[in-house]
Design a protein around this motif. Structure first.
Motif, mmCIF file in Angstrom:
data_model
loop_
_atom_site.group_PDB
_atom_site.id
_atom_site.type_symbol
_atom_site.label_atom_id
_atom_site.label_comp_id
_atom_site.label_asym_id
_atom_site.label_seq_id
_atom_site.Cartn_x
_atom_site.Cartn_y
_atom_site.Cartn_z
ATOM 1 N N GLU A 214 0.893 -1.049 -0.007
ATOM 2 C CA GLU A 214 0.128 0.097 -0.099
ATOM 3 C C GLU A 214 0.972 1.344 -0.076
ATOM 4 N N ASN A 217 2.716 1.524 -3.220
ATOM 5 C CA ASN A 217 2.057 2.098 -4.455
ATOM 6 C C ASN A 217 1.954 3.528 -4.522
ATOM 7 N N VAL A 218 1.793 4.074 -3.410
ATOM 8 C CA VAL A 218 1.473 5.635 -3.337
ATOM 9 C C VAL A 218 3.060 6.380 -3.694
ATOM 10 N N THR A 219 4.052 5.658 -3.890
ATOM 11 C CA THR A 219 5.049 6.245 -4.504
ATOM 12 C C THR A 219 5.424 6.274 -5.860
ATOM 13 N N PRO A 220 6.143 7.226 -6.292
ATOM 14 C CA PRO A 220 6.328 7.227 -7.842
ATOM 15 C C PRO A 220 6.978 6.019 -8.304
ATOM 16 N N LYS A 373 -0.646 -1.265 -9.668
ATOM 17 C CA LYS A 373 -0.441 -0.190 -8.494
ATOM 18 C C LYS A 373 -2.076 0.655 -7.983
ATOM 19 N N GLN A 374 -2.853 0.090 -8.854
ATOM 20 C CA GLN A 374 -4.318 0.732 -9.009
ATOM 21 C C GLN A 374 -5.284 -0.122 -8.929
ATOM 22 N N GLU A 375 -6.250 0.008 -8.342
ATOM 23 C CA GLU A 375 -7.577 -0.827 -8.490
ATOM 24 C C GLU A 375 -8.924 -0.226 -8.879
ATOM 25 N N THR B 50 -5.750 9.062 -2.814
ATOM 26 C CA THR B 50 -4.200 8.615 -2.836
ATOM 27 C C THR B 50 -3.657 7.802 -4.220
ATOM 28 N N THR B 51 -4.859 7.656 -4.903
ATOM 29 C CA THR B 51 -4.740 7.169 -6.166
ATOM 30 C C THR B 51 -4.501 5.573 -6.300
ATOM 31 N N LEU B 52 -4.763 4.977 -5.036
ATOM 32 C CA LEU B 52 -4.807 3.491 -5.065
ATOM 33 C C LEU B 52 -6.019 2.873 -5.439
ATOM 34 N N ILE B 67 -7.142 13.361 -9.767
ATOM 35 C CA ILE B 67 -6.765 12.008 -9.418
ATOM 36 C C ILE B 67 -6.653 10.764 -10.553
ATOM 37 N N PHE B 71 -2.669 10.735 -12.006
ATOM 38 C CA PHE B 71 -2.059 10.096 -10.813
ATOM 39 C C PHE B 71 -0.822 10.018 -10.506
ATOM 40 N N ARG B 75 1.261 11.160 -7.132
ATOM 41 C CA ARG B 75 2.061 10.388 -6.185
ATOM 42 C C ARG B 75 3.448 10.795 -5.807
#
Lengths: 375, 307
Positions: A214, A217-220, A373-375, B50-52, B67, B71, B75
């Motif tokens: 989690e 995934n928020v990191t670039p 990285k995204q759902e 948070t773009t997840l 978003i 994205f 991030r």
């Protein structure tokens, strides 16, 4: 580049800090290698036999002595009827019963081609076929000798001597037919692939279970960086394992290393990348480590049973033979045997290299693509 | 420019509607609190911002970027601290921090001034594995890791859940310092008493926003009078009061009852009435409402509307 380096560094710290992982990666494979190479043998070394001699003549006793003289056979009993012999088979006390009929010698001398009966206990198919094969061989050569003697006697009369063709087989690449020489390179390949697939399959899913994914995934961070950051450390683990394995096989079994070890490692890298790609792919789709292990085992079992290690690929049905092409383990086992025992060159293993590269590309592209990285 | 803009965002999980047309804005340099119970949709909203997670409908902007479309830019500019501790437990404090610094293409030294106050508190344990830290220290480390790349917007999903009272207080003091440095903060919490520490709050329940305002304004706007009542048989008293005409709502509140009336009631008269009903040790006090009162009252209204 710096990010990738740090990802790899992090993975190594974690691997080295995991107390269960290190022995799992070093000691267990060595134990398995030694154990499997010596114990998992397809050779039939001892066949229990009962012989029913209804003839009781010079010839029948000679045949019996010849069979007993062969150290693969141990004579269990000399029953006096076929019925009695059957009881031995039924009680699982004997693997094979040989029945020498009445008038065996008499018929032979009369050129009436007497027949012998071999009854094999086919519960253990291997024991039965190989055992009766041995037995037929002995009977054949016995037959040959008898005929020769007979002809010789006649020839003495006619003042001429015939010389029949003699066949002496020679086993190339493994002259003494040492089973360990044949098994160890294969098992080596199998163990390396098995361990790396399990480790990689468990890895991403573990990050998912703990929740670290989690945060990642928020990191670039880029997908390929993440996947490569997982792949490279395990590749190193696989290579270390291979080195340890080859050293062990050399020291313990004195396996022949005819070919170029560099070529073997070069191929191993491609193969490990393919296997790791599959592991990471499994990891992407699993939600828990348990799921990942189950799926990984499904593949591992198929790979191992169909890789030509325990049953020759040539004796599989045609469709199954095609199935071994996308089996990275089959390719690995074949290459490791070819290089170590036969001294094959890069040109000799070009098909294996080609297939493995395709597998590596397919598995890894799928792994990168399916890591979301995204759902 | 607004740090966060949320416009009519909805999200469904199969047949459960987790977010229903949620809209709000967070100003730059503001601590915005998302207050609501477990299952209200707070974490879903965080994961969308948070773009997840992709929203089913609606628009969102974080640090000026939409978003969904941008994205990747988001991030780089946000720090996220998930509700569950999600750092590497088998890496040390220091290793975790430099790991996240490197991933964002920076170093600990470069942004040290931002985390200095917080990091100094856990520095004595920098060689310790993150998994072996206490709850409060884990939170501090997680905050450091979320801050190490100097984010413009900070997302803190229930940062104080499961943390002791002292650490919680310290944590909020740290947030105040970060706010001074110009970082916008979206924080969620199930604790109503923490709401008062935010600049503005949104009350969220069952995926819907009930109210958005500053905590003080929200209390002031709550024009109902509230009485705290104590007696020997609280449960029976709730049932009795709920049947009375003057009662707007009556809810248990620790060892008290909080009674909201439609119009002003005289305390002495009310006390007498309750005593005649056979209750003993009755104490009644007029109190100023808390955020919790506002929340429970609004929640109650929503429930009645739905019925």
């Amino acid at each position: 580049m710096k990010i990738l380096r740090y990802l790899i560094q992090k993975e190594f710290i974690q691997i080295l800090r995991n107390k269960a992982l290190l022995p799992m990666m070093t000691i267990l494979p060595i134990v398995q290698l030694i154990l499997l190479s010596t114990a998992a043998s397809n050779e039939v070394k001892n066949v229990d036999i009962v012989i029913v001699d209804l003839d009781q003549t010079e010839s029948s006793r000679l045949l019996k002595r010849k069979i007993i003289a062969n150290n693969r056979f141990s004579l269990i009993a000399n029953p006096f009827s076929t019925k009695e012999a059957n009881q031995f088979l039924q009680a699982n006390k004997a693997d094979i019963a040989l029945v020498i009929p009445n008038d065996f010698e008499k018929d032979f001398l009369r050129r009436e081609k007497p027949s012998l009966q071999i009854i094999a206990n086919a519960i253990n198919g291997q024991q039965a076929t190989v055992g009766s094969g041995y037995l037929s061989n002995i009977i054949y050569s016995f037959n040959e000798n008898l005929i020769q003697e007979y002809i010789y006697l006649q020839a003495l009369n006619k003042k001429q001597k015939e010389n029949p063709i003699q066949i002496v087989p020679r086993n190339w690449y493994n002259e003494e037919l040492k089973y360990t020489h044949f098994m160890a390179p294969g098992i080596l390949a199998e163990l390396t692939a098995l361990l790396t697939i399990v480790l990689s399959a468990m890895n991403i899913v573990r990050e998912r279970e703990i929740g670290t994914i989690e945060q990642i995934n928020v990191t670039p961070i880029k997908k390929w960086q993440f996947i490569l950051g997982k792949l490279i450390p395990f590749l190193c683990v696989g290579i270390v394992l291979l080195v340890v394995g080859i050293l062990t096989s050399k020291i313990v079994f004195d396996i022949p290393i005819v070919g170029n070890v560099g070529l073997l490692f070069g191929y191993a890298i491609i193969n490990l990348i393919a296997v790791l790609g599959l592991g990471l792919l499994i990891s992407n789709f699993a939600n828990t480590q348990q799921q990942a292990i189950f799926v990984a085992f499904f593949f591992i079992l198929i790979f191992i049973l169909m890789c030509g290690l325990f049953t020759p690929i040539d004796s599989m049905p045609k469709w199954a033979q095609y199935f071994t092409i996308p089996n990275p383990l089959a390719q690995f086992v074949s290459v490791s045997r070819k290089i170590l025992m036969k001294g094959s060159t890069i040109w000799d293993i070009r098909f294996e290299i080609f297939y493995t590269i395709i597998l590596a590309i397919v598995f890894n592209s799928l792994a990168i693509w399916s890591y979301k990285k995204q759902e | 420019m607004e740090a966060i803009i949320v416009e009519n965002i909805s999200k469904n999980y199969k047949d459960i509607q987790a977010l229903k047309e949620v809209s709000f804005q967070v100003k730059e340099g503001e601590i915005f609190g998302l207050i609501g119970p477990d299952g209200a949709g707070k974490s879903t909203l965080f994961r969308i911002l948070t773009t997840l997670l992709l929203p089913d409908s609606g628009k969102g902007f974080v640090a000026g970027h939409p978003i969904v479309e941008e994205f990747k830019s988001i991030r780089k500019k946000v720090g996220y601290m998930p509700g569950k501790f999600s750092l590497y437990q088998d890496l040390s404090v220091e290793e975790n921090l430099s790991f996240f610094a490197t991933i964002f293409g920076t170093t600990i030294e470069e942004n040290y001034d931002l985390i200095k106050d917080i990091y100094e508190q856990i520095e004595p344990f920098k060689k310790r594995l993150a998994g072996k830290l206490s709850g409060g220290m884990k939170q501090k480390l997680a905050l450091c890791c979320a801050l190490i790349h100097k984010p413009e917007v900070l997302f803190l999903d229930e940062p104080t859940t499961g943390v002791d009272v002292v650490s919680r207080q310290e944590f909020w003091e740290m947030l105040a310092v970060l706010k001074q440095k110009g970082i916008s903060i979206l924080v969620s919490t199930p604790y109503m008493e923490e709401a008062i520490l935010c600049d503005r709050i949104a009350l969220i329940l069952n995926g819907e926003i009930l109210n958005i305002d500053t905590p003080n304004q929200m209390i002031q706007n709550f024009d109902k009078t509230i009485y705290a009542i104590k007696c020997n048989r609280l449960y029976d008293l709730i049932h009795y009061l709920r049947t009375q005409d003057y009662t707007e709502s009556c809810l248990p509140f620790g060892e008290n009852l909080h009674l909201v009336t439609k119009e002003k009631v005289e305390i002495e008269k009310l006390k007498k009435e309750i005593i005649t009903q056979g209750f003993e040790q009755v104490e009644i006090e007029k109190i100023t409402p808390t955020i919790e009162d506002v929340f429970l009252h609004l929640g109650q209204e929503k429930k009645e509307d739905a019925n």
